[in-house]
Motif scaffolding. Structure first.
Motif, PDB file in Angstrom:
ATOM      1  N   ASP B 546     -23.748 -15.449 -38.568  1.00 41.09           N
ATOM      2  CA  ASP B 546     -23.989 -15.125 -39.969  1.00 41.09           C
ATOM      3  C   ASP B 546     -24.722 -16.323 -40.584  1.00 41.09           C
ATOM      4  OD1 ASP B 546     -23.733 -14.877 -42.748  1.00 41.09           O
ATOM      5  OD2 ASP B 546     -21.751 -13.955 -42.604  1.00 41.09           O
ATOM      6  N   PRO B 547     -25.856 -16.106 -41.285  1.00 39.21           N
ATOM      7  CA  PRO B 547     -26.595 -17.277 -41.790  1.00 39.21           C
ATOM      8  C   PRO B 547     -25.755 -18.196 -42.675  1.00 39.21           C
ATOM      9  CG  PRO B 547     -27.494 -15.211 -42.682  1.00 39.21           C
ATOM     10  CD  PRO B 547     -26.560 -14.858 -41.572  1.00 39.21           C
ATOM     11  N   ILE B 548     -24.720 -17.667 -43.348  1.00 36.51           N
ATOM     12  CA  ILE B 548     -23.875 -18.579 -44.134  1.00 36.51           C
ATOM     13  C   ILE B 548     -22.465 -18.695 -43.546  1.00 36.51           C
ATOM     14  CG2 ILE B 548     -25.163 -18.151 -46.267  1.00 36.51           C
ATOM     15  CD1 ILE B 548     -22.792 -16.435 -47.209  1.00 36.51           C
ATOM     16  N   GLY B 549     -22.276 -18.237 -42.310  1.00 29.88           N
ATOM     17  CA  GLY B 549     -20.940 -18.258 -41.721  1.00 29.88           C
ATOM     18  C   GLY B 549     -20.765 -19.361 -40.697  1.00 29.88           C
ATOM     19  N   GLY B 550     -19.660 -19.253 -39.965  1.00 26.68           N
ATOM     20  CA  GLY B 550     -19.364 -20.218 -38.927  1.00 26.68           C
ATOM     21  C   GLY B 550     -20.256 -20.007 -37.707  1.00 26.68           C
ATOM     22  N   ASN B 551     -20.476 -21.100 -36.954  1.00 27.20           N
ATOM     23  CA  ASN B 551     -21.206 -20.979 -35.690  1.00 27.20           C
ATOM     24  C   ASN B 551     -20.417 -20.110 -34.712  1.00 27.20           C
ATOM     25  OD1 ASN B 551     -23.496 -22.391 -36.280  1.00 27.20           O
ATOM     26  ND2 ASN B 551     -22.840 -24.305 -35.292  1.00 27.20           N
ATOM     27  N   THR B 611     -25.633 -21.522 -32.781  1.00 27.97           N
ATOM     28  CA  THR B 611     -26.162 -20.541 -33.732  1.00 27.97           C
ATOM     29  C   THR B 611     -26.420 -19.194 -33.060  1.00 27.97           C
ATOM     30  OG1 THR B 611     -28.370 -21.355 -33.291  1.00 27.97           O
ATOM     31  CG2 THR B 611     -27.261 -22.237 -35.218  1.00 27.97           C
ATOM     32  N   GLN B 612     -26.809 -19.240 -31.801  1.00 30.31           N
ATOM     33  CA  GLN B 612     -27.085 -18.010 -31.070  1.00 30.31           C
ATOM     34  C   GLN B 612     -26.478 -18.124 -29.679  1.00 30.31           C
ATOM     35  OE1 GLN B 612     -31.188 -15.992 -31.769  1.00 30.31           O
ATOM     36  NE2 GLN B 612     -31.537 -18.100 -31.255  1.00 30.31           N
ATOM     37  N   LEU B 635     -16.754 -14.255 -30.881  1.00 25.57           N
ATOM     38  CA  LEU B 635     -15.851 -15.080 -31.696  1.00 25.57           C
ATOM     39  C   LEU B 635     -16.628 -16.179 -32.393  1.00 25.57           C
ATOM     40  CD1 LEU B 635     -12.750 -15.729 -29.383  1.00 25.57           C
ATOM     41  CD2 LEU B 635     -13.140 -13.848 -30.950  1.00 25.57           C
ATOM     42  N   GLU B 636     -16.319 -16.383 -33.667  1.00 31.74           N
ATOM     43  CA  GLU B 636     -16.852 -17.532 -34.390  1.00 31.74           C
ATOM     44  C   GLU B 636     -15.927 -18.734 -34.180  1.00 31.74           C
ATOM     45  OE1 GLU B 636     -17.381 -16.801 -38.545  1.00 31.74           O
ATOM     46  OE2 GLU B 636     -18.958 -15.292 -38.220  1.00 31.74           O
ATOM     47  N   ILE B 637     -16.406 -19.906 -34.529  1.00 36.51           N
ATOM     48  CA  ILE B 637     -15.530 -21.079 -34.527  1.00 36.51           C
ATOM     49  C   ILE B 637     -14.493 -20.902 -35.645  1.00 36.51           C
ATOM     50  CG2 ILE B 637     -17.366 -22.590 -33.641  1.00 36.51           C
ATOM     51  CD1 ILE B 637     -17.557 -23.740 -36.534  1.00 36.51           C
ATOM     52  N   PRO B 638     -13.370 -21.638 -35.587  1.00 32.56           N
ATOM     53  CA  PRO B 638     -12.372 -21.490 -36.650  1.00 32.56           C
ATOM     54  C   PRO B 638     -12.946 -21.887 -38.020  1.00 32.56           C
ATOM     55  CG  PRO B 638     -11.441 -22.641 -34.755  1.00 32.56           C
ATOM     56  CD  PRO B 638     -12.918 -22.543 -34.516  1.00 32.56           C
TER      57      PRO B 638
END
Lengths: 287, 675
Positions: B546-551, B611-612, B635-638
């Motif tokens: 997500d461009p403004i979310g977690g890696n 990022t990807q 999964l995103e990072i916490p």
């Protein structure tokens, strides 16, 4: 008679009227802080009237007794609650009363319907609202910091220099830059769509750029970008006749809001407000 | 509604002004001026399920948000909520499904107003008085009684299917949807929720129309007061399509509140599922809403003990009416992953899979506010809008236990891969299951399955075109070769010797090329087919944050399959991950990505994760005779959970069991392999 149109005046006037009517028809319950509850004739008539309104007939004696008993019970409990100070500092009661005033005010805020001229004026003053957004056709080259680490910015700047010298317009990243899931060439995208893919910062930067040249570096949530704008298409403003309904909607909403704000501001003027805790919250709570 | 500029003007603009490379006739035909980028399709994020004050419980809980308000909010406008918060989405949604309960449509508004239909009944009068004179406590009592009354099957004095009760509100909602639907920019679906709950077990379905109001207005929504049997719902949907020529689908949700009834092996009447049931269910219910505020329904830690990420926003205390506690026997029929597995078993028996569904997420908020986000979670209902106490105010409580307020999950969204943002294009993508669920994030993920993806395909700039060319997208099917399957069967059961066969195809002791003696069997033909089918399916997977979310932490492949003995299995593979981590050579486990969350400040940094992430993955455990499904979990990072934002914002200290971080995730629709 402009004075009478002022919402606060209307409010105070009608508020006074309501108080007056209330005092007139139920003076006993109002002034009596002792333990007398008098349900006078006008009160009973009012009860019968509202019963008729709902049921389209008058209540039977039994039903009327029930209503009166219910009313008396309510008044007794209400009086006790007031005596015990239960109305103080109760968020629900506060909110409810505040809402009542708001509703009342909403009905009171009457505005003159706009003339064609008013709408035309609004349209002229808000041309940006009635202009379809600009469309950008562009290529972005992405430099992935996960891959390039500290060299990311350097790599991007070097690539920009070469591309501008060569005056070349690449449409994919194969020569410079890295793969980005959403692609590199974008045709006739509006701000909203650019923002969806690249976030706010990238978009704010991009819309400032002139076509025909490589720009950068621009940062996004993904990393570093170079951007080449091929073309910007700015459609003309839509004629008034086609958006008249929208103008009317917007005009009305704005007018209503202004009047509501004026009304509140006028009330607020009579108060001195001290906020002792200056903590700023992330959510912007209504003042 | 300034974007609602008339089509004619746009066509003129398009044909006169758009120079170069813009196909004006196409613009005209598509009736809007958003031109598809060169990418084959785009992703559109929306909330597939929000309740406004048209819903009896939403309004009873205090919401006054109308359908029109909800659309404006979804489009990015600011609203004032029940608890007087000024709230606005960080980014607008591309589309919205307002799905108010058909039972008691507009009911509470009518109670509050004292509509004659309501107050002529003793119960209605009581409720009216309570709402009129009472505060928060009374409102809660009424809300509870209404929900229990209509949800628990007790006899109510109103006939909710009565057009006089239902039609006025439905008409208002249709008008709002028509007003805010803006092809190309924003899709306002016409929809409702059929809220069946036999025995208090949640069998709710959201019904979504592909059509505009001219068709959708020709019938009224089905209420559960008429029937609680999903099979009856399907009949009604069929009747609608027959009558109007329109199209409609239904989406179940909250199997985790169904006591295992959502994916039970029997119908409502107690008879086992049959082929007709399976076919009809799949005809109408191609997707399942598997993550939302009332818990994440992917899987349960007891169902997936080897999946270290299985215990995620789990709600396993009771059913919808909180009259039955959850037992372990109920779990398989309650969760998406186990249902996908059970579907394989049914398919083996019936020839049709009744649970071959794609996966989506939604809020199911009853605040009129769609699109939940951790940093401004507006809550399940008006009463659980932000304040200092909501975390410790039970969401539901009864003698079976308590569902705590802090367990509300700020989830989820549905992402749709489609060519354009219109009712038709988005609905078609739902129907073909080219959709995925997220727990609120707008991370992007694509998956294609095929037989010939090569490593490096994911790095191609035209990977999307490649994906469609060489495979099927999420929601699709990979079919085995029936001739080869027959050959394998002959090989397994026939007189042919295994060693001869293995020798021949180069896996045995003798040198390859030494042709076996011809003993009357066509070894060469059989062996060729076997060799062909030894090849495993390959998957092209690309994910982007997500461009403004977690890696991103990692991309996983979740596989479920049915073995030759009829036993079900599941396995989770890490297939791509960040930061060049090394898997443990013995356990195969990937070390955790780390945690940058500063809980007191409710912040985090993207200094870990990527990022990807992308890869081409081949199933190492493939058996061509075993039916299977594959879906991707990203999964995103916490990052901080909504409780951490609340703790900071309201300066409260929460109990130690309250989770403060979360790994947001996405679940794609599966790709099925059918031998």
């Amino acid at each position: 008679m402009k004075f009478l149109r002022e919402p606060l005046v209307q409010f105070l006037f009608l508020g006074g009227l309501i108080y007056f009517a209330y005092a007139l028809f139920s003076p006993e319950t109002e002034e009596d802080t002792s333990r007398n509850i008098v349900v006078n004739k006008s009160k009973v008539e009012w009860m019968q009237g509202s019963w008729k309104k709902r049921w389209n007939r008058l209540p039977t004696q039994e039903e009327l007794d029930g209503v009166i008993e219910q009313y008396v019970k309510e008044v007794i409990l209400y009086n006790e609650a007031i005596k015990m100070g239960l109305d103080k500092d109760d968020g629900v009661i506060r909110r409810r009363l505040a809402q009542k005033v708001e509703f009342l005010a909403k009905d009171l805020v009457v505005y003159t319907p706009p003339t064609e001229q008013d709408l035309k004026k609004y349209y002229d003053e808000h041309q940006d609202k009635y202009t379809p957004e600009a469309m950008y056709t562009f290529t972005q080259l992405y430099f992935n910091p996960d891959k390039r680490g500290n060299e990311t910015l350097n790599d991007a700047n070097k690539a920009k220099e070469i591309l501008n010298k060569e005056r070349s317009i690449v449409q994919d990243y194969t020569r410079f830059g890295d793969n980005l899931m959403v692609g590199s060439y974008f045709e006739a995208n509006r701000e909203l769509h650019i923002r969806k893919n690249f976030g706010t910062n990238f978009t704010q930067e991009l819309v400032k750029l002139a076509p025909g040249k490589w720009h950068g570096t621009i940062l996004s949530g993904y990393g570093v970008h170079l951007v080449y704008i091929k073309e910007i298409v700015t459609p003309p403003v839509t004629p008034f006749s086609e958006v008249k309904d929208l103008v009317l909607q917007a005009w009305t909403r704005e007018r209503q809001e202004t009047l509501n704000e004026e009304f509140y501001a006028a009330l607020k003027e009579a108060y001195t407000i001290v906020v002792e805790d200056e903590n700023v919250s992330v959510l912007n709570k209504v003042k | 509604m300034r974007t609602h500029i008339k089509i004619t003007a746009l066509s003129i603009i398009a044909s006169t002004l758009l120079i170069s490379s813009v196909n004006a006739t196409e613009v005209k035909k598509e009736k809007h001026y958003i031109l598809p980028s060169q990418n084959a399709t785009n992703v559109y994020f929306g909330d597939a399920h929000v309740h406004t004050s048209m819903s009896l419980d939403a309004a009873a809980w205090g919401s006054t948000i109308t359908p029109e308000d909800a659309y404006r909010y979804a489009r990015g406008e600011e609203l004032t909520s029940f608890k007087r918060w000024k709230t606005k989405l960080t980014r607008p949604l591309d589309w919205l499904v307002i799905a108010d309960h058909s039972d008691g449509y507009n009911f509470t508004n009518m109670v509050a107003k004292g509509d004659p239909i309501i107050v002529k009944e003793k119960l209605g009068k009581r409720w009216h008085e309570l709402l009129k004179t009472g505060g928060e406590k009374e409102r809660r009592i009424v809300a509870d009684e209404i929900v229990k009354g209509f949800g628990g099957g007790s006899k109510m004095p109103w006939r909710l299917a009565d057009p006089a009760m239902l039609a006025p509100g439905w008409k208002q909602t249709l008008a709002a949807a028509e007003k805010y639907n803006d092809p190309g920019d924003f899709t306002a679906f016409i929809a409702y929720e059929w809220s069946s709950a036999p025995g208090g077990d949640n069998l709710h379905r959201v019904v979504i129309y592909r059509d505009d109001g001219d068709k959708a207005s020709q019938t009224l929504p089905l209420t559960m007061s008429e029937t609680k049997d999903p099979e009856d719902l399907w009949k009604v949907l069929q009747a609608y399509e027959d009558k109007t020529g329109g199209k409609v689908l239904a989406i179940p949700h909250n199997g985790n509140w169904s006591s295992g009834q959502m994916f039970a092996g029997v119908k409502i009447n107690g008879k086992p599922l049959d082929k007709a049931y399976a076919k009809t269910r799949m005809r109408w219910e191609p997707i399942y809403e598997m993550t939302q505020i009332k818990g994440d329904g992917e899987t349960h830690p007891l169902l997936s003990p080897d999946d270290e990420f299985a215990d995620f926003e789990t709600w396993d205390v009771g059913n919808l009416s909180f009259s039955k506690g959850v037992t372990s026997e109920m779990l398989p029929g309650s969760y998406a992953r186990s249902a996908l597995k059970l579907g394989l078993q049914h398919e083996a028996k019936l020839g049709v899979n009744p649970f071959q569904f794609g996966q989506i997420g939604a809020g199911d908020s009853h605040t009129g506010l769609p699109g939940q986000e951790e940093n401004q979670f507006m809550g399940k209902s008006a009463s659980s809008e932000p304040d200092a106490e909501r975390w410790e105010t039970p969401f539901r409580t009864s003698e079976i236990g308590t569902q705590p307020g802090w367990s509300e999950s700020a989830s989820g969204l549905t992402a749709i891969w489609a060519t354009e943002n219109t009712r038709g294009a988005l609905w078609d993508a739902m129907k073909r299951k080219e959709v995925y669920a997220t727990t609120g994030s707008r991370l992007k993920v694509r998956m294609f399955g095929g037989w010939n993806f090569k490593s490096g395909d994911d790095q191609q700039s035209d990977y999307v075109a490649l994906g469609y060319e060489k495979g099927v997208p999420m929601g699709g099917e990979l079919k085995g070769d029936s001739k080869a399957a027959a050959a394998r069967k002959a090989f397994k059961t026939g007189k042919t010797s295994k060693s001869k066969m293995l020798n021949f195809i180069g896996y045995g002791k003798s040198a390859p090329g030494a042709a076996p003696q011809n003993d009357g069997k066509d070894y060469i033909g059989i062996a060729a087919e076997v060799a062909k089918l030894k090849k495993s399916p390959t998957f092209l997977v690309v994910a982007m944050k997500d461009p403004i979310g977690g890696n991103l932490d990692r991309v996983q492949m979740v596989k479920g399959w049915l073995d030759s003995k009829g036993k079900l299995h599941e396995k989770v593979y890490d297939i791509a991950w960040s930061d060049n981590r090394i898997q443990n050579p013995i356990t195969g486990k990937l070390p955790p990505v780390g945690n940058t969350v500063n809980i007191p400040e409710a912040t985090w940094s993207n200094t870990i994760g990527d990022t990807q992430l992308s890869t081409v993955w081949m199933d190492p455990d493939f058996d061509p005779d075993e039916r299977a499904f594959y879906y991707v979990r990203v999964l995103e990072i916490p990052t901080p959970r909504w409780t951490a934002y609340d703790a900071k914002r309201f300066n409260v200290k929460m109990a130690p069991e309250v989770p403060m971080t979360i790994q947001e995730r996405a679940y794609t629709s599966p790709i099925w392999y059918m031998p």
